[in-house]
Design an enzyme around this catalytic site. Structure first.
Site, mmCIF file in Angstrom:
data_model
loop_
_atom_site.group_PDB
_atom_site.id
_atom_site.type_symbol
_atom_site.label_atom_id
_atom_site.label_comp_id
_atom_site.label_asym_id
_atom_site.label_seq_id
_atom_site.Cartn_x
_atom_site.Cartn_y
_atom_site.Cartn_z
ATOM 1 N N HIS A 81 12.067 -46.934 22.978
ATOM 2 C CA HIS A 81 12.165 -45.962 21.889
ATOM 3 C C HIS A 81 10.779 -45.516 21.444
ATOM 4 O O HIS A 81 9.879 -46.326 21.256
ATOM 5 C CB HIS A 81 12.895 -46.583 20.694
ATOM 6 C CG HIS A 81 13.219 -45.581 19.638
ATOM 7 N ND1 HIS A 81 14.371 -44.823 19.676
ATOM 8 C CD2 HIS A 81 12.529 -45.171 18.557
ATOM 9 C CE1 HIS A 81 14.371 -43.991 18.645
ATOM 10 N NE2 HIS A 81 13.268 -44.180 17.936
ATOM 11 N N ASP A 160 23.053 -45.062 9.248
ATOM 12 C CA ASP A 160 21.773 -44.402 9.504
ATOM 13 C C ASP A 160 21.946 -42.884 9.532
ATOM 14 O O ASP A 160 21.110 -42.161 9.017
ATOM 15 C CB ASP A 160 21.149 -44.877 10.815
ATOM 16 C CG ASP A 160 19.847 -44.129 11.094
ATOM 17 O OD1 ASP A 160 18.909 -44.288 10.273
ATOM 18 O OD2 ASP A 160 19.773 -43.360 12.059
ATOM 19 N N ARG A 167 17.520 -38.540 3.643
ATOM 20 C CA ARG A 167 16.061 -38.694 3.621
ATOM 21 C C ARG A 167 15.369 -37.413 4.029
ATOM 22 O O ARG A 167 14.346 -37.030 3.479
ATOM 23 C CB ARG A 167 15.649 -39.847 4.551
ATOM 24 C CG ARG A 167 16.010 -41.216 3.995
ATOM 25 C CD ARG A 167 15.863 -42.285 5.056
ATOM 26 N NE ARG A 167 14.518 -42.313 5.597
ATOM 27 C CZ ARG A 167 14.206 -42.649 6.841
ATOM 28 N NH1 ARG A 167 15.161 -43.000 7.692
ATOM 29 N NH2 ARG A 167 12.962 -42.642 7.253
ATOM 30 N N SER A 182 15.792 -47.761 10.084
ATOM 31 C CA SER A 182 16.550 -46.688 10.742
ATOM 32 C C SER A 182 16.506 -46.858 12.257
ATOM 33 O O SER A 182 17.540 -46.849 12.941
ATOM 34 C CB SER A 182 15.957 -45.334 10.319
ATOM 35 O OG SER A 182 16.381 -44.287 11.167
ATOM 36 N N LYS A 186 19.626 -48.859 14.935
ATOM 37 C CA LYS A 186 20.223 -48.179 16.089
ATOM 38 C C LYS A 186 19.959 -48.962 17.371
ATOM 39 O O LYS A 186 20.825 -49.076 18.234
ATOM 40 C CB LYS A 186 19.655 -46.756 16.213
ATOM 41 C CG LYS A 186 20.234 -45.807 15.166
ATOM 42 C CD LYS A 186 19.615 -44.423 15.234
ATOM 43 C CE LYS A 186 18.208 -44.420 14.665
ATOM 44 N NZ LYS A 186 17.687 -43.101 14.342
HETATM 45 N N1 URA Z 1 13.235 -41.816 13.865
HETATM 46 C C1 URA Z 1 14.348 -42.428 13.396
HETATM 47 O O1 URA Z 1 15.293 -42.666 14.128
HETATM 48 N N2 URA Z 1 14.395 -42.777 12.092
HETATM 49 C C2 URA Z 1 13.381 -42.538 11.247
HETATM 50 O O2 URA Z 1 13.491 -42.884 10.092
HETATM 51 C C3 URA Z 1 12.218 -41.886 11.733
HETATM 52 C C4 URA Z 1 12.167 -41.541 13.065
#
Ligand code: URA
Ligand code: CA
Length: 433
Positions: A81, A160, A167, A182, A186
């Site tokens: 990621h 999320d 947000r 966040s 995931k």
């Molecule tokens: N990417 C994400 O998945 N969440 C965030 O809060 C910022 C970048």
């Protein structure tokens, strides 16, 4: 328990308990807490912060807010990621590279938002390619091909999705505990046992300073390891686009050309190789970095990684002939060059500005619902530290609107700083293993 009291406690700077955080997530996802209370809570958390324990509680509550993927039938599986950047196409290299070395990849990707690009949009520029695999198909493809790249289904981490939208609209994105929870919720719900994080730093990243990027990386690695996942992070430069191509189809073409050996690969390949090498080491497939780089070099030279990309594309309904013939990718109608008006050294780049410029050409979204033009973008011909002579080509621009082709030139030139000397940015600033 009342949401009002939880907001008040955080607003006044006190530490929240596990039950309070779990209550907020469960009740918010169930629709029992209104958006205005959730927003107030998130702003209180943004301003007062969340400590390590609170961040871990929030992450776990979010990870368990929906389905958790069960990938146990696959054995060792890795995910990677990036925290988001410009021309950050490493997934299109890392997934086929490590898969062709025998490491299974279960990659759940996102869409671009704001100035950053997203892997799903890039993949959708390949004719026929689908990026919404159901869980059964996702697992079956990883078994058969060794890698699959999909968007997240609605059932994974609904908390999320809900909080991220809030947000995005309430100026609370750039907070270390909120970003960490966040992303890691995931990753944990996605089910892979190995998590490789690429935390970006510089003016094209969400965290601009090295200090903040390091803190974000540390927080995420700790959360991952404490959740029983093997987690590592690198911190890599985003003070200029990572690859040369910016724009969805153009970035896919650049990744294919690198795997074909048609182009040297530069910083983009260097970061992809570093991430891939660490993943091979974490999985035990490579005993050390030298062995890992040797395996990856072989996967590149023999074109096994290129063929693996073709297999992934074909498995997801795409036209895999693109790996030999990139003219099958969508092409913009108009092209134009932007040349230098002075000589000097490229000393700095407004990387975020370049990401926004490509969005104006139509390649990005201002809102999640917006549709995008997959063929537009630009190729940046110089990197920080490069010598520029007057009339050198700085950008090749691809557009479907003649007026935008002209108007973007001013934006692009405004993003470059030319001086007498320059300090080249460090590409990989740090790693947390
Ligand atoms: N990417 C994400 O998945 N969440 C965030 O809060 C910022 C970048
Ligand atoms: Ca992203």
């Amino acid at each position: 328990m009342r949401m009002y009291d939880i907001i008040l406690k955080k607003r006044d700077g006190h530490k929240l308990g596990h039950e309070e955080i779990a209550f907020f997530i469960t009740e918010y996802v169930a629709g029992h807490i209104p958006d205005y209370q959730a927003s107030a809570f998130i702003m209180a958390a943004f301003i007062c912060g969340l400590d390590t324990e609170e961040t871990a509680c929030l992450t776990n509550a979010m990870a368990n807010s929906g389905d958790v993927a069960d990938l146990s039938s696959l054995g060792t599986v890795a995910d990677k990621h990036s925290t988001g950047g410009v021309a950050d196409t490493t997934t299109l290299l890392v997934a086929p590279l490590v898969a062709s070395c025998g490491l299974k990849v279960a990659k759940m990707s996102g869409r671009g938002l704001g100035h950053t690009g997203g892997t799903l949009d890039k993949l959708e520029s390949i004719p026929g390619m689908t990026v919404s695999l159901e869980m059964d198909a996702f697992i079956a493809q990883i078994k058969r091909v060794g890698a699959a790249i999909t968007g997240q289904t609605m059932r994974l981490c609904p908390a999320d999705k809900m909080l991220y939208s809030l947000r995005d609209l309430t100026a609370t994105v750039d907070s270390i505990p909120l970003i960490a929870s966040s992303i890691m919720s995931k990753k944990i719900a996605s089910g892979a046992g190995i998590i490789m994080l690429d935390v970006k730093t510089g003016n094209g990243a969400f965290m601009e300073t090295l200090e903040d990027s390091k803190a974000l990386a540390r927080t995420m690695v700790d959360i991952g390891n404490n959740s029983g996942k093997k987690t590592a992070a690198i911190i890599s430069d985003m003070s200029q686009p990572l690859g040369c191509a910016v724009g969805n189809a153009l970035e896919v073409i650049e990744a294919i050309e690198i795997l074909q050996g048609e182009t040297p690969g530069g910083d983009l390949l260097a970061v992809a190789l570093k991430l891939s090498a660490l993943m091979l080491q974490m999985s035990g497939i490579a005993q050390n970095e030298t062995a890992a780089f040797y395996m990856l070099d072989e996967a590149l030279c023999t074109k096994r990684a290129l063929d693996k990309l073709g297999e992934i594309i074909a498995a997801q309904g795409g036209d895999s002939r693109v790996i030999r013939d990139t003219s099958l990718m969508p092409r913009a109608q108009y092209t134009g060059n932007m040349t230098a008006t002075t000589s000097g050294i490229l000393s700095a780049v407004d990387c975020r500005g370049l990401g926004l410029a490509v969005q104006e050409l139509g390649a990005g979204r201002a809102k999640k619902e917006d549709s995008i033009d997959l063929s537009v973008g630009f190729i940046m011909k110089k990197r920080i530290g490069d010598r520029i002579e007057k009339d050198d080509i700085l950008f090749e621009i691809y557009a479907n609107d003649k007026n935008k082709l002209i108007s973007v030139k001013q934006k692009l030139i405004g993003c470059l700083k030319i001086a007498d000397s320059a300090k080249k940015p460090v590409l990989i600033c740090d790693s947390i293993l």
